[in-house]
Each structure stands twice: as structure tokens, then as C-alpha cells.
Scaffold this motif. Structure first.
Motif, mmCIF file in Angstrom:
data_model
loop_
_atom_site.group_PDB
_atom_site.id
_atom_site.type_symbol
_atom_site.label_atom_id
_atom_site.label_comp_id
_atom_site.label_asym_id
_atom_site.label_seq_id
_atom_site.Cartn_x
_atom_site.Cartn_y
_atom_site.Cartn_z
ATOM 1 N N GLU A 1 0.826 -1.210 0.000
ATOM 2 C CA GLU A 1 0.000 0.000 0.000
ATOM 3 C C GLU A 1 0.859 1.258 0.000
ATOM 4 O OE1 GLU A 1 -3.134 0.220 2.771
ATOM 5 O OE2 GLU A 1 -3.886 -1.808 2.401
ATOM 6 N N ALA B 1 -3.854 -3.482 6.868
ATOM 7 C CA ALA B 1 -4.131 -2.569 5.760
ATOM 8 C C ALA B 1 -4.245 -1.152 6.302
ATOM 9 C CB ALA B 1 -5.414 -2.972 5.048
ATOM 10 N N GLY C 1 -6.020 0.458 -1.096
ATOM 11 C CA GLY C 1 -4.562 0.512 -1.059
ATOM 12 C C GLY C 1 -3.913 -0.682 -1.723
#
Length: 373
Positions: free
Chosen positions: A19, A284, A289
Motif C-alpha cells: 500500500e 491494511a 490501497g
């Protein structure tokens, strides 16, 4: 934070690193939109994302290959040739496509505006080198000392390939203290080169090759060193993931460009962001992402030639006026283009190259012996 669970025991995927790579690629894209098309700069320090890419590359490659390269003769081990082949397959399709698109733009500009272009023979020779991911080392009337006039970001891919191959050949079996010493020496080299050139935005010109080499040695070395020391990191809670993402955006977007500040960002702040990201790597950070991380390399590899084509056409239509905030409308098409390149060109090419290289490296079967009698 669970202090009992350490990163050394974690064998899963570091989703947050993907990400952050996507966020950094988008920041570079917006930085170049500001410099080439809009006149509006949202990420004035976006070029520092390259230093973060180098750090990510060092950590991720060490995670994937260090143990295998350290035991080339063992089961599951890998020698230098096998590693080089894998890196070529991973990086070549997008790099070659970006150089080809940039070369077409340079040729078109030579035809439409020869007064703003290098001579045709220089364009053809420079693009031939760029297609091989090799730099142009001479001064051009229009492109100056640019190493990759066909596609500027290829300079960092060139240096990354050099660092990758040197690591696999010489550094992978060096001790952690030796690696730490090399990182310290490269940090001194970065500071010396930045003072000499008056900026940290080095490496994309032949006149600042020393700065580019210092940047990749430091960034890549930081990633390798952090991978060696990851056993000391705790596993952090999910809240650290968005904090790391926001810290990365802060570093690249804050409109402070004094040399001392940019050196602090590249050499202290961004390594700390990477430490946070590794410690919270399985979490996350932002919606979408993972997708942005997946298209990060194609986005980085093709956005500049596409921007050059659009900006060049817009200048002719608007008589040189910048697009202003309307240039932000270029972001969705660039993201879509990156997704199409990934799914329709990059992944199929990588699969085909892998099959071809595997077949080429497989020994031919011996002919059956003829039995007499």
C-alpha cells in the motif's frame, strides 16, 4: 501492541508495504503532473518517494531472496544468474514499454518542433540505450544531461537494478556490522553529494550520477539492514498502519524544500516510516490501497511519457498556458492506463518470459542409447 510476538517469526505477506508503495507511486505521479502540466504542486517533495522505493526494495528483496541466495547449492537455493533472470523478468516489460512510449514522444516532438528537440540521430541512439535500460551520457540541446530523456523515472530503475545485482553478487553474505558500516558510509556520501549539488533531487542527470548512486546505496542498504534487524521489532496494532501512511504523505506533501529538511526526511524520517510499516506490516491502511500497490510499478513506469504527450498537446492548443487544477483530471486516466498495462501487457509478458527462460535453462534430453545385439 503485543511485545511477545516479534517480526522474525512472521512469514506472511507485508500488505502495508504494498500500500505504501502505491501511495508513493501516486505521489510521484502528482509531483510530475505539477511540474509538467498544471503549475499546481501538491507534492513538492514527491521526488523523495524514490528514496522510499529504494528502502522498500531492499527490505522486500531480502525477505524474498536473502536466505535462498545465501545457500545457492541447497534445496530451494538460488544462484546469482537465477536471481538476475528473475529481476529482469520483473522489471523489463514496463521499463521497455515506458522507454518506447517516451521515444515515440521525442520523435513526434522532433517532427513538430525541431527547434525544441535534440537532433534525430541523438534521439534514436539515446532511445536505443533507454530501451535497454541504459543511460544516455552526453549532453543534448533539448534534453541536457538527462540519463533517460525517453522516460525520466527509468534512472531510478537503472540504479535499482545495479544495486540488486551487486547485492546478490557481493553483499548478501556479508555480516550485519559490515552492512551497517556500508549504510553509514553511503549516508555520508548522500550528504556530501547533496551539499555539492545543492539539492537531494539527484541521479536523473549524468552530472549528478554520484548523487544517484549514493541515494540508492543508502536507501537500498537501509531496507537490507532493517530486514536483518527485524527480530527486534514488535508486532504493532492496526492503528499504526494508517499512521505510517499519513506520515509518508506528510513527508512528500509538506511544502518545505530546504536542503537540511529534505536530508532529514530522506535519511531519518522515511526510514522511521519504513520501521513503522514493517512493525504493522500485516495490517491494511487505506481502502483501495492493495489495488494501488498492485498498479504502482506500471504507474511509475509509464506516467511520464503519457504526461509528456498530453502536456505537449495541451500547450499547443492552449498556447503554452498550464492546465491548472484541471490537470488533476489526468489522474484517473493514468490509473486506468496503469491497470491496463499491468493486466494486458506486464503480467502476460512476465509469464511468457518466465516460460521462455525456464525452457532455455532446462537441459536438453539425451538421445536414447542404441542397443546392439
Amino acid at each position: 501492541m503485543n511485545m511477545a510476538r516479534r517480526q522474525a517469526g512472521y512469514g506472511g505477506h507485508f500488505a502495508l508495504l504494498d500500500e505504501l508503495r502505491g501511495i508513493a507511486a501516486l505521489a510521484v505521479c502528482l509531483f510530475h503532473i505539477g511540474t509538467r502540466a498544471t503549475g499546481v504542486q501538491l507534492f513538492p517533495n514527491g521526488y523523495l518517494a524514490v528514496d522510499f522505493f529504494f528502502m522498500l526494495s531492499g527490505f522486500v528483496l531480502a525477505e524474498a531472496y536473502e536466505a535462498r541466495l545465501g545457500q545457492p547449492g541447497a534445496s530451494g537455493g538460488m544462484d546469482w544468474t537465477g536471481f538476475a533472470r528473475r529481476r529482469l523478468v520483473r522489471m523489463a516489460p514496463v521499463a521497455v514499454l515506458g522507454a518506447a512510449l517516451g521515444g515515440l514522444y521525442l520523435l513526434a516532438r522532433c517532427l513538430v518542433a525541431p527547434e525544441r528537440s535534440d537532433p534525430l540521430d541523438q534521439i534514436l541512439l539515446g532511445n536505443a540505450l533507454n530501451l535497454l535500460i541504459l543511460p544516455k551520457l552526453w549532453h543534448g540541446p533539448a534534453t541536457g544531461w538527462e540519463l533517460f530523456p525517453a522516460n525520466g523515472p527509468l534512472w531510478s530503475l537503472f540504479f535499482e537494478i545495479v544495486a540488486n545485482l551487486a547485492w546478490a553478487a557481493f553483499l548478501v553474505r556479508r555480516s550485519t556490522p559490515v552492512l551497517a558500516l556500508l549504510v553509514a558510509l553511503s549516508a555520508l556520501a548522500v550528504m556530501a553529494c547533496a551539499v555539492r549539488h545543492g539539492t537531494l533531487d539527484m541521479g536523473w542527470q549524468a552530472s549528478s550520477l554520484d548523487g544517484g548512486l549514493a541515494r540508492v546505496c543508502f536507501g537500498f542498504g537501509v531496507g537490507l539492514l532493517l530486514h536483518r534487524l527485524r527480530a527486534a521489532l514488535p508486532t504493532m496494532a492496526w492503528i499504526v498502519a494508517p499512521i505510517a501512511a499519513l506520515a509518508l504523505v506528510y513527508a512528500l506533501a509538506l511544502p518545505v524544500q530546504r536542503l537540511a529538511w529534505t536530508l532529514f526526511l530522506a535519511m531519518v524520517f522515511l526510514p522511521c516510516v519504513l520501521i513503522l510499516a514493517v512493525a504493522a506490516g500485516r495490517h491494511a491502511a487505506v481502502p483501495g490501497g492493495a489495488w494501488l500497490g498492485r498498479i504502482s510499478y506500471p504507474l511509475y513506469g509509464i506516467h511520464v511519457p503519457l504526461l509528456a504527450i498530453v502536456a505537449g498537446a495541451a500547450k499547443r492548443l492552449m498556447h503554452g498556458a498550464p492546465l491548472g487544477l484541471w490537470g488533476m483530471a489526468l489522474v484517473p486516466p493514468l490509473l486506468l492506463a496503469a491497470w491496463l498495462v499491468l493486466t494486458r501487457i506486464d503480467e502476460p509478458c512476465r509469464a511468457a518470459l518466465t516460460r521462455w527462460l525456464d525452457q532455455a535453462g532446462r537441459p536438453s534430453p539425451r538421445p536414447a542409447a542404441i542397443r546392439h545385439g
